[in-house]
Design a protein around this motif. Structure first.
Motif, PDB file in Angstrom:
ATOM      1  N   UNK A 151       0.857  -1.111  -0.181  1.00  0.00           N
ATOM      2  CA  UNK A 151       0.101   0.065  -0.019  1.00  0.00           C
ATOM      3  C   UNK A 151       0.922   1.345  -0.073  1.00  0.00           C
ATOM      4  N   UNK A 152       2.199   1.063   1.038  1.00  0.00           N
ATOM      5  CA  UNK A 152       2.820   2.326   0.631  1.00  0.00           C
ATOM      6  C   UNK A 152       3.559   2.891  -0.506  1.00  0.00           C
ATOM      7  N   UNK A 153       3.807   1.641  -1.272  1.00  0.00           N
ATOM      8  CA  UNK A 153       4.592   1.955  -2.591  1.00  0.00           C
ATOM      9  C   UNK A 153       3.706   2.680  -3.385  1.00  0.00           C
ATOM     10  N   UNK A 154       2.407   2.159  -3.412  1.00  0.00           N
ATOM     11  CA  UNK A 154       1.154   2.389  -4.370  1.00  0.00           C
ATOM     12  C   UNK A 154       1.023   3.924  -4.098  1.00  0.00           C
ATOM     13  N   UNK A 155       1.111   4.230  -2.675  1.00  0.00           N
ATOM     14  CA  UNK A 155       0.704   5.542  -2.218  1.00  0.00           C
ATOM     15  C   UNK A 155       1.740   6.426  -2.933  1.00  0.00           C
ATOM     16  N   UNK A 156       2.845   6.137  -2.609  1.00  0.00           N
ATOM     17  CA  UNK A 156       4.188   7.090  -3.161  1.00  0.00           C
ATOM     18  C   UNK A 156       4.099   7.387  -4.398  1.00  0.00           C
ATOM     19  N   UNK A 157       3.701   6.358  -5.355  1.00  0.00           N
ATOM     20  CA  UNK A 157       3.500   6.544  -6.757  1.00  0.00           C
ATOM     21  C   UNK A 157       2.617   7.495  -6.960  1.00  0.00           C
ATOM     22  N   UNK A 158       1.308   7.198  -6.489  1.00  0.00           N
ATOM     23  CA  UNK A 158       0.214   8.209  -6.466  1.00  0.00           C
ATOM     24  C   UNK A 158       0.583   9.627  -6.027  1.00  0.00           C
ATOM     25  N   UNK A 197       7.704   8.506 -17.812  1.00  0.00           N
ATOM     26  CA  UNK A 197       6.470   8.108 -17.057  1.00  0.00           C
ATOM     27  C   UNK A 197       6.507   6.461 -16.947  1.00  0.00           C
ATOM     28  N   UNK A 198       6.576   5.866 -18.164  1.00  0.00           N
ATOM     29  CA  UNK A 198       6.793   4.594 -18.176  1.00  0.00           C
ATOM     30  C   UNK A 198       7.779   3.770 -17.231  1.00  0.00           C
ATOM     31  N   UNK A 199       9.062   4.358 -17.242  1.00  0.00           N
ATOM     32  CA  UNK A 199      10.044   3.874 -16.475  1.00  0.00           C
ATOM     33  C   UNK A 199       9.592   3.903 -15.164  1.00  0.00           C
ATOM     34  N   UNK A 200       8.983   5.141 -14.701  1.00  0.00           N
ATOM     35  CA  UNK A 200       8.513   5.307 -13.510  1.00  0.00           C
ATOM     36  C   UNK A 200       7.642   4.471 -12.885  1.00  0.00           C
ATOM     37  N   UNK A 201       6.581   3.957 -13.724  1.00  0.00           N
ATOM     38  CA  UNK A 201       5.694   3.064 -13.463  1.00  0.00           C
ATOM     39  C   UNK A 201       6.271   1.539 -13.444  1.00  0.00           C
ATOM     40  N   UNK A 202       7.419   1.308 -14.237  1.00  0.00           N
ATOM     41  CA  UNK A 202       7.778   0.059 -14.305  1.00  0.00           C
ATOM     42  C   UNK A 202       8.717  -0.238 -13.160  1.00  0.00           C
ATOM     43  N   UNK A 203       9.295   0.856 -12.635  1.00  0.00           N
ATOM     44  CA  UNK A 203       9.985   0.824 -11.242  1.00  0.00           C
ATOM     45  C   UNK A 203       9.011   0.211 -10.260  1.00  0.00           C
ATOM     46  N   UNK A 231       6.094  -1.254 -10.716  1.00  0.00           N
ATOM     47  CA  UNK A 231       5.843  -2.660 -10.971  1.00  0.00           C
ATOM     48  C   UNK A 231       6.931  -3.579 -10.395  1.00  0.00           C
ATOM     49  N   UNK A 232       8.122  -3.291 -10.546  1.00  0.00           N
ATOM     50  CA  UNK A 232       9.075  -4.256 -10.090  1.00  0.00           C
ATOM     51  C   UNK A 232       9.302  -4.263  -8.675  1.00  0.00           C
ATOM     52  N   UNK A 233       8.896  -2.994  -7.893  1.00  0.00           N
ATOM     53  CA  UNK A 233       8.704  -3.286  -6.544  1.00  0.00           C
ATOM     54  C   UNK A 233       7.692  -3.737  -6.107  1.00  0.00           C
ATOM     55  N   UNK A 234       6.580  -3.754  -6.615  1.00  0.00           N
ATOM     56  CA  UNK A 234       5.473  -4.621  -6.375  1.00  0.00           C
ATOM     57  C   UNK A 234       5.525  -5.980  -6.522  1.00  0.00           C
ATOM     58  N   UNK A 235       6.441  -6.270  -7.620  1.00  0.00           N
ATOM     59  CA  UNK A 235       6.419  -7.916  -7.766  1.00  0.00           C
ATOM     60  C   UNK A 235       7.369  -8.346  -6.737  1.00  0.00           C
ATOM     61  N   UNK A 236       8.412  -7.483  -6.338  1.00  0.00           N
ATOM     62  CA  UNK A 236       9.246  -8.160  -5.185  1.00  0.00           C
ATOM     63  C   UNK A 236       8.709  -7.985  -3.923  1.00  0.00           C
TER      64      UNK A 236
END
Length: 522
Positions: free
Chosen positions: A435-442, A501-507, A509-514
């Motif tokens: 949740x925190x990673x998603x909140x940071x991205x948003x 922006x895509x690289x940021x979203x990709x990072x 996604x990688x964090x979420x998978x990890x």
């Protein structure tokens, strides 16, 4: 609506012109935020579920027989006082928490933190959980396990300690009351032996002894009067009854119907011999018979009849060939015996009456000399009764305490069952990095857009002729095209922005998978 649409379009054009600034801000916010999320320490949580209940069979059986220790109420008290300071002190000493303490201030802070972080949550009336979180998984487990042990010891050992203390108190009180009871019994016995004649009788404790003596004297007087009246009546009957009867016979004066005639004295002596065969010399019948023999020996009526056929004293003239002689009157003899018995009874009753009157007079004298004697004895007897009742009540309570203690130690009145024992947690429960990673991205994206819009608001340049005309100044015209940017360049710029922006979203996604792999969710 057109004004709002134009305003939004204006903001978007301003933001697009500064899009790279927004990308930089979004990257900075996301980078710093994600680093901060990963720098937060893991929190491991250990918990245990415990079921506590009173024995559903033994508790009703002991109700009214043993001391009611109220297991349910007692367990509620233990549950609410589990996080008391003594228990937390014991918890610190039994775990590794004391290794981190450097002084009294650290201990106080640790006690406050433990009282806040440890959760004891009741799920039902008899089921509750103990939960604790810590950065160390082993320490979290040790804290919960130690609290569970403290609770079990308090539930099982606390009631037994209280029961043992109560039993010892009852034993001391019983010994004290026993000594007081013995002293009261001795004082009561000494007082009663000293004034036994004055004190009430044990058969009639509510009736004073003087009243009893007066009643006995009156009763003896009444019996004596009745016996005297009966004796006087017998005397009158004896005086009116002839002692001898005159009989006539044609034969010899020494026989009647061929049998020798016995005098009254001889008959009395024969009866005395018969009584001596059955009774002793001290028997009342023997004594009465001896008195009657003595009176007959002194009586002139016992003279033998005249052999010449003369008339007996007081008799009539005899006819020729007829012999007159006197024989004892059996009715007179019976009356004499009854009279002797009546006189003996009167003598006995006179003696009893005299004794009763003497006893009554003695009691009246003692009561007159010592008027508070009865009251003193009643106070003494009342104190003795109270002591004895309390002593018996204490004995009964001691037996109830012994039964309750046996039930606690041998039958386990309280059932303690660990449903879910504490385990060393393998995965952290906090923080929630997904949740925190998603909140940071948003937050980063919103920060980039917000910065570009804010800077656009601070820009005082005009992008359209209408904006210039809105100031109220005359506008002659505008240059609509000041050199066209090649489409290729505009496409490349858009692609670079999209790539950033895509690289940021990709990072992200990688964090979420990890994180999902770390939590064993994928």
């Amino acid at each position: 609506m057109d004004a709002i649409r134009l305003l939004i379009a204006q903001y978007l054009r301003a933001a697009w012109r500064r899009r790279w600034l927004g990308v930089i801000v979004a990257w900075l916010v996301c980078g710093l935020g994600w680093v901060g999320v990963y720098s937060i320490s893991n929190q491991f949580e250990s918990s245990a579920r415990l079921y506590v209940d009173a024995d559903a069979v033994l508790t009703p059986l002991l109700r009214g027989i043993a001391a009611d220790s109220a297991p349910t109420t007692q367990l509620e008290i233990i549950q609410r006082t589990l996080l008391s300071r003594p228990n937390l002190e014991k918890l610190i000493s039994k775990t590794d928490l004391d290794l981190t303490l450097n002084g009294p201030s650290d201990r106080e802070r640790l006690l406050g933190r433990l009282a806040t972080d440890i959760k004891v949550n009741p799920q039902t009336k008899n089921l509750f959980t103990i939960t604790y979180r810590d950065q160390s998984a082993k320490l979290a487990h040790d804290v919960v396990q130690t609290l569970l042990t403290i609770f079990v010891e308090s539930a099982t050992g606390g009631s037994r300690t209280e029961m043992e203390n109560a039993r010892r108190f009852l034993e001391r009180q019983i010994q004290s009351y026993e000594q007081q009871l013995r002293a009261a019994e001795k004082r009561r016995a000494d007082f009663r032996s000293r004034y036994i004649e004055v004190l009430p009788n044990s058969d009639t404790p509510n009736v004073p002894a003087l009243e009893t003596a007066r009643g006995a004297a009156q009763q003896a007087e009444g019996k004596l009067q009745d016996a005297t009246v009966a004796r006087d009546a017998l005397k009158q009957e004896v005086n009116t009854t002839p002692p001898m009867l005159v009989t006539e016979s044609g034969g010899s004066a020494t026989s009647v119907n061929g049998q020798p005639v016995k005098t009254r004295l001889q008959q009395a002596e024969d009866e005395l011999r018969m009584l001596l065969l059955r009774d002793t010399d001290a028997h009342p019948d023997v004594i009465a018979q001896r008195k009657m023999i003595e009176s007959l020996r002194k009586s002139p009526d016992e003279a033998p009849a005249d052999p010449a056929g003369k008339a007996a004293p007081g008799g009539h003239d005899a006819s020729p060939g007829t012999v007159r002689h006197s024989v004892p009157n059996p009715i007179y003899e019976q009356l004499k015996v009854k009279l002797i018995e009546a006189e003996s009874n009167v003598t006995t009753l006179q003696r009893q009456r005299d004794e009763a009157v003497s006893y009554r007079e003695r009691l009246e004298k003692v009561q007159h000399d010592q008027p508070g004697l009865i009251a003193e004895y009643q106070n003494m007897d009342r104190d003795y009764t109270v002591l004895r009742r309390n002593y018996e009540d204490l004995l009964g309570r001691l037996q109830s305490a012994n039964i309750a203690q046996a039930a606690d130690t041998q039958a386990d009145k309280v059932k303690l069952q660990v449903i879910d024992p504490p385990e060393i947690p393998r995965l952290p429960v906090a923080p929630n990095r997904l949740m925190l990673v998603s909140v940071v991205l948003l937050g980063g994206l919103l920060a980039g857009v917000g910065v570009t819009v804010l800077i656009g608001q601070l820009d005082r340049s005009f992008s359209t002729v209408d904006e210039l005309r809105a100031l109220g100044l005359p506008v002659l015209g505008g240059i609509s095209i000041l050199g066209l940017v090649p489409l290729r360049l505009r496409m490349m710029s858009a692609l670079r922005f999209g790539a950033a922006v895509a690289v940021l979203v990709g990072i992200y996604g990688g964090l979420m998978v990890h994180l999902l792999r770390s939590a064993a969710l994928i």
